[in-house]
Design a protein around this motif. Structure first.
Motif, short mmCIF file in Angstrom:
data_model
loop_
_atom_site.label_atom_id
_atom_site.label_comp_id
_atom_site.label_asym_id
_atom_site.label_seq_id
_atom_site.Cartn_x
_atom_site.Cartn_y
_atom_site.Cartn_z
N GLY A 1 0.79 -1.22 0.00
CA GLY A 1 0.00 0.00 0.00
C GLY A 1 0.82 1.27 0.00
O GLY A 1 0.33 2.34 0.38
N LEU A 2 2.08 1.19 -0.44
CA LEU A 2 2.95 2.37 -0.46
C LEU A 2 2.93 3.04 -1.83
O LEU A 2 2.62 2.41 -2.84
CB LEU A 2 4.40 1.97 -0.14
CG LEU A 2 4.66 1.22 1.16
CD1 LEU A 2 6.14 0.93 1.29
CD2 LEU A 2 4.16 2.01 2.36
N ASP A 3 3.28 4.33 -1.86
CA ASP A 3 3.57 4.99 -3.12
C ASP A 3 4.93 4.52 -3.59
O ASP A 3 5.80 4.15 -2.78
CB ASP A 3 3.58 6.51 -2.94
CG ASP A 3 2.20 7.07 -2.70
OD1 ASP A 3 1.21 6.44 -3.11
OD2 ASP A 3 2.10 8.15 -2.07
N ALA A 4 5.14 4.55 -4.91
CA ALA A 4 6.42 4.11 -5.46
C ALA A 4 7.02 5.20 -6.33
O ALA A 4 6.32 5.87 -7.09
CB ALA A 4 6.24 2.83 -6.28
N LEU A 5 8.33 5.38 -6.20
CA LEU A 5 9.10 6.23 -7.08
C LEU A 5 10.17 5.36 -7.72
O LEU A 5 10.98 4.74 -7.01
CB LEU A 5 9.75 7.38 -6.30
CG LEU A 5 10.80 8.21 -7.06
CD1 LEU A 5 10.17 8.94 -8.23
CD2 LEU A 5 11.49 9.20 -6.12
N ILE A 6 10.16 5.27 -9.05
CA ILE A 6 11.16 4.48 -9.76
C ILE A 6 12.30 5.41 -10.16
O ILE A 6 12.08 6.40 -10.85
CB ILE A 6 10.56 3.80 -11.01
CG1 ILE A 6 9.43 2.86 -10.61
CG2 ILE A 6 11.64 3.05 -11.79
CD1 ILE A 6 8.63 2.32 -11.79
N CYS A 7 13.51 5.09 -9.71
CA CYS A 7 14.70 5.87 -10.07
C CYS A 7 15.58 5.02 -10.98
O CYS A 7 16.06 3.95 -10.57
CB CYS A 7 15.51 6.26 -8.83
SG CYS A 7 14.88 7.68 -7.97
N LEU A 8 15.77 5.48 -12.21
CA LEU A 8 16.67 4.81 -13.14
C LEU A 8 18.02 5.49 -13.01
O LEU A 8 18.20 6.64 -13.44
CB LEU A 8 16.13 4.91 -14.57
CG LEU A 8 14.70 4.34 -14.75
CD1 LEU A 8 14.24 4.51 -16.19
CD2 LEU A 8 14.64 2.88 -14.33
N THR A 9 18.96 4.81 -12.36
CA THR A 9 20.24 5.42 -11.97
C THR A 9 21.33 5.18 -13.02
O THR A 9 21.16 4.41 -13.96
CB THR A 9 20.70 4.85 -10.63
OG1 THR A 9 20.97 3.45 -10.78
CG2 THR A 9 19.64 5.04 -9.55
N LYS A 10 22.46 5.85 -12.82
CA LYS A 10 23.65 5.72 -13.66
C LYS A 10 23.38 6.10 -15.11
O LYS A 10 23.90 5.46 -16.04
CB LYS A 10 24.23 4.30 -13.58
CG LYS A 10 24.63 3.87 -12.18
CD LYS A 10 25.35 2.53 -12.20
CE LYS A 10 25.74 2.06 -10.82
NZ LYS A 10 26.47 0.77 -10.83
N GLN A 11 22.59 7.15 -15.31
CA GLN A 11 22.30 7.63 -16.67
C GLN A 11 23.58 8.01 -17.40
O GLN A 11 23.64 7.96 -18.64
CB GLN A 11 21.33 8.82 -16.60
CG GLN A 11 21.08 9.55 -17.90
CD GLN A 11 20.42 8.67 -18.96
OE1 GLN A 11 19.92 7.59 -18.64
NE2 GLN A 11 20.43 9.13 -20.20
N ASP A 12 24.63 8.36 -16.67
CA ASP A 12 25.91 8.73 -17.31
C ASP A 12 26.53 7.56 -18.07
O ASP A 12 27.37 7.77 -18.94
CB ASP A 12 26.89 9.24 -16.26
CG ASP A 12 27.03 8.29 -15.08
OD1 ASP A 12 28.04 7.56 -15.01
OD2 ASP A 12 26.12 8.26 -14.23
N LEU A 13 26.11 6.33 -17.76
CA LEU A 13 26.66 5.15 -18.45
C LEU A 13 25.84 4.76 -19.68
O LEU A 13 26.24 3.87 -20.42
CB LEU A 13 26.71 3.96 -17.49
CG LEU A 13 27.58 4.10 -16.25
CD1 LEU A 13 27.53 2.83 -15.41
CD2 LEU A 13 29.02 4.43 -16.62
N ALA A 14 24.71 5.41 -19.90
CA ALA A 14 23.83 5.02 -21.01
C ALA A 14 24.42 5.48 -22.34
O ALA A 14 25.02 6.55 -22.45
CB ALA A 14 22.45 5.64 -20.82
#
Length: 302
Positions: A113-126
């Protein structure tokens, strides 16, 4: 009687940060080391990190937790109360983005029942020409999730994450190596924690006593890393509850021909129809069927 927030539990002691007049917590205020009243044990309850409590001071400068105020939420693993938000960290590279694991985390978050925040990390490696990150962002935003792309190294998205955590008790979750410690260090200047130091603080070091502790941010937010969420085995979730944890299934499931439809093979299944017509992402439905089979198999074995 004083009121405060339990920020750490260790060896039978509870460390309580006092509330100020405006109900805020200040990093300048020291936590009071408290014992819990014996009445809690008789009632079969225990104070948890994250609890808002009433406490009184004793003559030796310590305190006693006298009352636990009503909780808005309670997690079993890790044992934390009043969590509002789960931050799911998944790196775009090193390790590669794992959508099966992301969907498994989201099932547990929905069930909690929690809110979720999705963090896509390490964008510098993309790779500059790789469209996967934007496609994944669009996929989950279309479902209704909040998605932020971040790079602790380049400062991308860090301020947006910090603003989202302000005044919240949040849990950080994600597999090893996705950059949880780097993001925490970026969120709170001067924290300077390495991965091993975070693990030691939160009771995951090989030679430490297990405990739970909240890391305080300077904007009123508190963060707990979550060893418990790494053990996603579905044992706390009934197979009949699984489809409701895929939030985009819910409006279609209400119109299925058969009550209790598993959305696996039944005729007149509106979830299967929505998937066939592209209104439900193929990857999400495939993961649902994998989780469903896993849960059925576990049920047989247990």
């Amino acid at each position: 009687m004083l009121e405060g927030l339990i920020v750490k539990a260790l060896s039978g002691y509870y460390y309580v940060k006092p509330f100020r007049d405006d109900r805020s917590i200040s990093g300048e205020d020291q936590a009071v080391q408290c014992r819990a009243r014996g009445i809690f044990k008789k009632r079969g309850i225990s104070p948890l990190v994250g609890d808002h409590v009433k406490y009184s001071l004793t003559e030796n400068g310590e305190g006693t937790v006298d009352e636990i105020l009503p909780r808005s939420s309670q997690l079993i693993r890790p044992p934390v109360a009043n969590v509002n938000l789960a931050v799911l960290l998944f790196s775009v590279k090193e390790p590669d983005l794992n959508l099966v694991l992301l969907d498994k985390f989201l099932v547990h978050i929905e069930h909690s029942g929690l809110d979720a925040l999705i963090c896509l990390t390490k964008q510098d490696l993309a790779d500059e020409n790789d469209t996967q990150v934007q496609e994944v962002k669009a996929l989950y935003e279309n479902i209704g999730y909040e998605v932020l792309i971040t790079s602790s190294l380049e400062g991308i998205g860090v301020e947006q994450v910090k603003q989202r955590l302000a005044g919240e008790i949040s849990v950080f979750a994600g597999q090893s190596g996705v950059g949880k410690s780097s993001l925490l260090n970026s969120l709170q200047p001067g924290l300077s924690l390495t991965t091993s130091e975070i693990s030691m603080r939160l009771g995951r070091g090989r030679h430490t006593t297990r405990h739970v502790e909240l890391i305080e941010l300077d904007n009123g937010g508190f963060v707990a890393d979550t060893p418990g969420f790494s053990q996603l085995d579905f044992l706390e979730l009934g197979v009949e509850e699984l489809s409701s944890c895929f939030r985009e299934f819910v409006p279609y499931a209400a119109d299925c021909k058969f009550r209790g439809c598993s959305h696996m093979h039944e005729p007149g299944c509106e979830v299967i129809r929505a998937k066939a017509e592209g209104r439900i992402a193929e990857s999400r439905y495939v993961h649902y069927t994998e989780f469903y089979a896993e849960m059925k198999d576990k049920k047989r074995r247990y």
